[in-house]
Structures are given as C-alpha cells and as structure tokens.
Write a protein that holds these residues in place. Structure first.
Motif, PDB file in Angstrom:
ATOM      1  N   PRO A  49       0.818  -1.227   0.000  1.00  0.00           N
ATOM      2  CA  PRO A  49       0.000   0.000   0.000  1.00  0.00           C
ATOM      3  C   PRO A  49       0.849   1.274   0.000  1.00  0.00           C
ATOM      4  CG  PRO A  49      -0.797  -1.537   1.677  1.00  0.00           C
ATOM      5  CD  PRO A  49       0.487  -2.089   1.136  1.00  0.00           C
ATOM      6  N   ILE A  50       1.968   1.245   0.719  1.00  0.00           N
ATOM      7  CA  ILE A  50       2.844   2.423   0.768  1.00  0.00           C
ATOM      8  C   ILE A  50       3.484   2.648  -0.597  1.00  0.00           C
ATOM      9  CG2 ILE A  50       4.966   3.358   1.790  1.00  0.00           C
ATOM     10  CD1 ILE A  50       4.091   1.837   4.394  1.00  0.00           C
ATOM     11  N   LEU A  51       3.935   1.576  -1.235  1.00  0.00           N
ATOM     12  CA  LEU A  51       4.524   1.699  -2.572  1.00  0.00           C
ATOM     13  C   LEU A  51       3.501   2.229  -3.567  1.00  0.00           C
ATOM     14  CD1 LEU A  51       6.722  -1.526  -2.773  1.00  0.00           C
ATOM     15  CD2 LEU A  51       7.523   0.837  -2.590  1.00  0.00           C
ATOM     16  N   LEU A  52       2.262   1.772  -3.480  1.00  0.00           N
ATOM     17  CA  LEU A  52       1.222   2.267  -4.390  1.00  0.00           C
ATOM     18  C   LEU A  52       0.942   3.745  -4.160  1.00  0.00           C
ATOM     19  CD1 LEU A  52      -1.252  -0.747  -4.512  1.00  0.00           C
ATOM     20  CD2 LEU A  52       0.019   0.235  -6.433  1.00  0.00           C
ATOM     21  N   ARG A  53       0.881   4.169  -2.896  1.00  0.00           N
ATOM     22  CA  ARG A  53       0.663   5.603  -2.622  1.00  0.00           C
ATOM     23  C   ARG A  53       1.845   6.437  -3.110  1.00  0.00           C
ATOM     24  NH1 ARG A  53      -1.581   3.652   2.233  1.00  0.00           N
ATOM     25  NH2 ARG A  53       0.275   4.178   3.436  1.00  0.00           N
ATOM     26  N   THR A  54       3.049   5.934  -2.887  1.00  0.00           N
ATOM     27  CA  THR A  54       4.240   6.640  -3.351  1.00  0.00           C
ATOM     28  C   THR A  54       4.240   6.731  -4.876  1.00  0.00           C
ATOM     29  OG1 THR A  54       5.452   5.819  -1.433  1.00  0.00           O
ATOM     30  CG2 THR A  54       6.761   6.692  -3.243  1.00  0.00           C
ATOM     31  N   ALA A  55       3.894   5.631  -5.528  1.00  0.00           N
ATOM     32  CA  ALA A  55       3.828   5.620  -6.994  1.00  0.00           C
ATOM     33  C   ALA A  55       2.794   6.617  -7.490  1.00  0.00           C
ATOM     34  CB  ALA A  55       3.490   4.220  -7.494  1.00  0.00           C
ATOM     35  N   ASN A  56       1.656   6.699  -6.798  1.00  0.00           N
ATOM     36  CA  ASN A  56       0.610   7.635  -7.207  1.00  0.00           C
ATOM     37  C   ASN A  56       1.118   9.070  -7.130  1.00  0.00           C
ATOM     38  OD1 ASN A  56      -1.838   9.505  -6.461  1.00  0.00           O
ATOM     39  ND2 ASN A  56      -2.646   7.774  -7.616  1.00  0.00           N
ATOM     40  N   GLY A  79      -5.173   6.082 -18.778  1.00  0.00           N
ATOM     41  CA  GLY A  79      -6.408   6.866 -18.774  1.00  0.00           C
ATOM     42  C   GLY A  79      -7.211   6.684 -17.491  1.00  0.00           C
ATOM     43  N   ASP A  80      -7.035   5.540 -16.840  1.00  0.00           N
ATOM     44  CA  ASP A  80      -7.674   5.269 -15.551  1.00  0.00           C
ATOM     45  C   ASP A  80      -6.578   4.884 -14.577  1.00  0.00           C
ATOM     46  OD1 ASP A  80      -9.099   4.464 -13.346  1.00  0.00           O
ATOM     47  OD2 ASP A  80     -10.200   2.859 -14.373  1.00  0.00           O
ATOM     48  N   MET A  81      -6.076   5.873 -13.856  1.00  0.00           N
ATOM     49  CA  MET A  81      -4.950   5.637 -12.963  1.00  0.00           C
ATOM     50  C   MET A  81      -5.299   4.719 -11.789  1.00  0.00           C
ATOM     51  SD  MET A  81      -2.882   9.272 -12.982  1.00  0.00           S
ATOM     52  CE  MET A  81      -1.759   8.748 -11.703  1.00  0.00           C
ATOM     53  N   HIS A  82      -6.580   4.349 -11.670  1.00  0.00           N
ATOM     54  CA  HIS A  82      -6.998   3.418 -10.617  1.00  0.00           C
ATOM     55  C   HIS A  82      -7.298   2.039 -11.183  1.00  0.00           C
ATOM     56  CE1 HIS A  82      -6.971   6.707  -7.805  1.00  0.00           C
ATOM     57  NE2 HIS A  82      -7.715   7.412  -8.628  1.00  0.00           N
ATOM     58  N   SER A  83      -7.015   1.865 -12.472  1.00  0.00           N
ATOM     59  CA  SER A  83      -7.261   0.566 -13.096  1.00  0.00           C
ATOM     60  C   SER A  83      -6.227  -0.447 -12.615  1.00  0.00           C
ATOM     61  CB  SER A  83      -7.184   0.682 -14.623  1.00  0.00           C
ATOM     62  OG  SER A  83      -5.850   0.933 -15.034  1.00  0.00           O
ATOM     63  N   GLY A  84      -6.593  -1.701 -12.703  1.00  0.00           N
ATOM     64  CA  GLY A  84      -5.675  -2.765 -12.323  1.00  0.00           C
ATOM     65  C   GLY A  84      -4.396  -2.732 -13.128  1.00  0.00           C
ATOM     66  N   PHE A  86      -2.876  -0.137 -14.595  1.00  0.00           N
ATOM     67  CA  PHE A  86      -1.976   0.957 -14.234  1.00  0.00           C
ATOM     68  C   PHE A  86      -1.399   0.749 -12.839  1.00  0.00           C
ATOM     69  CE2 PHE A  86      -0.681   5.229 -12.933  1.00  0.00           C
ATOM     70  CZ  PHE A  86       0.172   5.520 -13.987  1.00  0.00           C
ATOM     71  N   LEU A  87      -2.223   0.311 -11.898  1.00  0.00           N
ATOM     72  CA  LEU A  87      -1.720   0.059 -10.550  1.00  0.00           C
ATOM     73  C   LEU A  87      -0.652  -1.037 -10.557  1.00  0.00           C
ATOM     74  CD1 LEU A  87      -5.001   0.315  -8.453  1.00  0.00           C
ATOM     75  CD2 LEU A  87      -3.147   1.989  -8.605  1.00  0.00           C
ATOM     76  N   ALA A  88      -0.873  -2.074 -11.367  1.00  0.00           N
ATOM     77  CA  ALA A  88       0.122  -3.146 -11.463  1.00  0.00           C
ATOM     78  C   ALA A  88       1.435  -2.602 -12.018  1.00  0.00           C
ATOM     79  CB  ALA A  88      -0.407  -4.280 -12.333  1.00  0.00           C
ATOM     80  N   HIS A  89       1.327  -1.735 -13.021  1.00  0.00           N
ATOM     81  CA  HIS A  89       2.546  -1.157 -13.595  1.00  0.00           C
ATOM     82  C   HIS A  89       3.294  -0.310 -12.564  1.00  0.00           C
ATOM     83  CE1 HIS A  89       5.398   0.531 -16.359  1.00  0.00           C
ATOM     84  NE2 HIS A  89       5.087   1.731 -15.895  1.00  0.00           N
ATOM     85  N   THR A  90       2.576   0.552 -11.870  1.00  0.00           N
ATOM     86  CA  THR A  90       3.251   1.424 -10.907  1.00  0.00           C
ATOM     87  C   THR A  90       3.834   0.607  -9.752  1.00  0.00           C
ATOM     88  OG1 THR A  90       1.200   1.960  -9.713  1.00  0.00           O
ATOM     89  CG2 THR A  90       1.855   3.440 -11.508  1.00  0.00           C
ATOM     90  N   LEU A  91       3.157  -0.466  -9.387  1.00  0.00           N
ATOM     91  CA  LEU A  91       3.700  -1.327  -8.337  1.00  0.00           C
ATOM     92  C   LEU A  91       4.968  -2.024  -8.826  1.00  0.00           C
ATOM     93  CD1 LEU A  91       3.346  -2.218  -5.445  1.00  0.00           C
ATOM     94  CD2 LEU A  91       1.917  -4.104  -6.259  1.00  0.00           C
ATOM     95  N   ARG A  92       5.006  -2.420 -10.114  1.00  0.00           N
ATOM     96  CA  ARG A  92       6.235  -2.998 -10.675  1.00  0.00           C
ATOM     97  C   ARG A  92       7.380  -1.990 -10.630  1.00  0.00           C
ATOM     98  NH1 ARG A  92       2.649  -5.227 -14.396  1.00  0.00           N
ATOM     99  NH2 ARG A  92       3.051  -3.595 -15.919  1.00  0.00           N
TER     100      ARG A  92
END
Length: 171
Positions: A49-56, A79-84, A86-92
C-alpha cells in the motif's frame, strides 16, 4: 593539443553527469543510510500500500509536470490511474526501485539489474532521460516530507548511480 581535447571531453562529461546531481559516489555508508531510510518509509510489512501511494504521488507529479509523458503509458491504461493495469505497472516500478535500493551493497548485481532496465527503457519510444529528473525531484521532495531524518546527500549519491544506470544512454 591532445591534453586540451581531453580536458574538453572531461568537462563535457562532467557537465552531462552533473544533471543527475552526483555529489560524489554511493559509498557503503551512503548505501546503508539510503537502505535504512527506505525501510523506514516502507514500514513494517505494509509495503505494497505504501509503494502504491508513493507511486501515485510520483506518477501524478510526473504527469502534471510533463503532460506528454502520459502517452508513454497507454499500454498500461494510464487513462484510468486506478485501473488494475496501471496500478500493477506502478507497483512494478516501485518494487523494482525497492529491489535496486536493496542491492546497493551488491554492486555487481545492481549493475546487472540496471543494464537490464536500461535496455528495457531504451526499447520504448519516447522515453527520455529528462523524465528521470522529474521522477528524481518528486521522489526527493516526497522523502523529505516522509522522513524525520532524511539525508539528501546520501540519496543523491546513490540515486545518481541508479538513475544514470537506467537513463544515462537515453536521448
């Protein structure tokens, strides 16, 4: 004459590298500080969760400062920064950064990982080293707000190696 040419080449290299703010090099002590501060940011067992918030924060800042950079992420549904996707990419991206930081004491492994990431980024049309400056600046700003004891010099020394290792050969 040859020494003049050598001096000019060295000056040009120094100027080019200074864009990434290298103030020295990532010493063992710098790496230790960065690794400990990074672990403090991640907390105890709640890193996703911290990595996802940081990525956001980082990606939102990137898109705000460089709006055309959004085009680089169409394949991961930016286009949907809350999509699975995009979130998967930012988490990677963030888990990759986590792995790189945690390899600061293993230079051969780190350099191998950086070479792989450099190839991946070079293969993507439109990826430019300037975007890594924006990433860096947003990250430094975020860390200074998250950490009570933030050592910007250690981060600059170590992140130079990481960011230059990935983006140094990009246009």
């Amino acid at each position: 004459m040859n020494s003049l040419i050598l001096a000019l080449v060295l000056c040009g290299t120094t100027v080019a590298l200074s864009k990434f703010e290298s103030s020295d090099h990532c010493s063992y002590e710098d790496a230790d500080i960065v690794m400990k501060e990074w672990q403090h940011v991640l907390g105890n067992g709640q890193s996703a969760p911290i990595l996802l918030r940081t990525a956001n924060v980082i990606f939102s800042g990137l898109f705000e400062k460089e709006p055309t950079s959004r085009d680089l992420f169409t394949r991961v549904n930016v286009g949907d920064m809350h999509s699975g996707e995009f979130l998967a990419h930012t988490l990677r991206v963030m888990t990759g950064l986590d792995e790189l930081i945690n390899k600061l004491h293993s230079p051969a492994v780190l350099d191998s990982m950086l070479a792989h990431l450099a190839e991946q980024h070079a293969a993507r049309d439109g990826v430019k080293h300037d975007l890594f400056y924006v990433f860096r600046d947003i990250m430094y700003s975020s860390l200074s707000q998250l950490l009570d004891e933030y050592n910007p010099d250690a981060w600059k020394n170590c992140m130079f190696h990481i960011l230059y290792g990935i983006a140094g050969a990009l246009p």
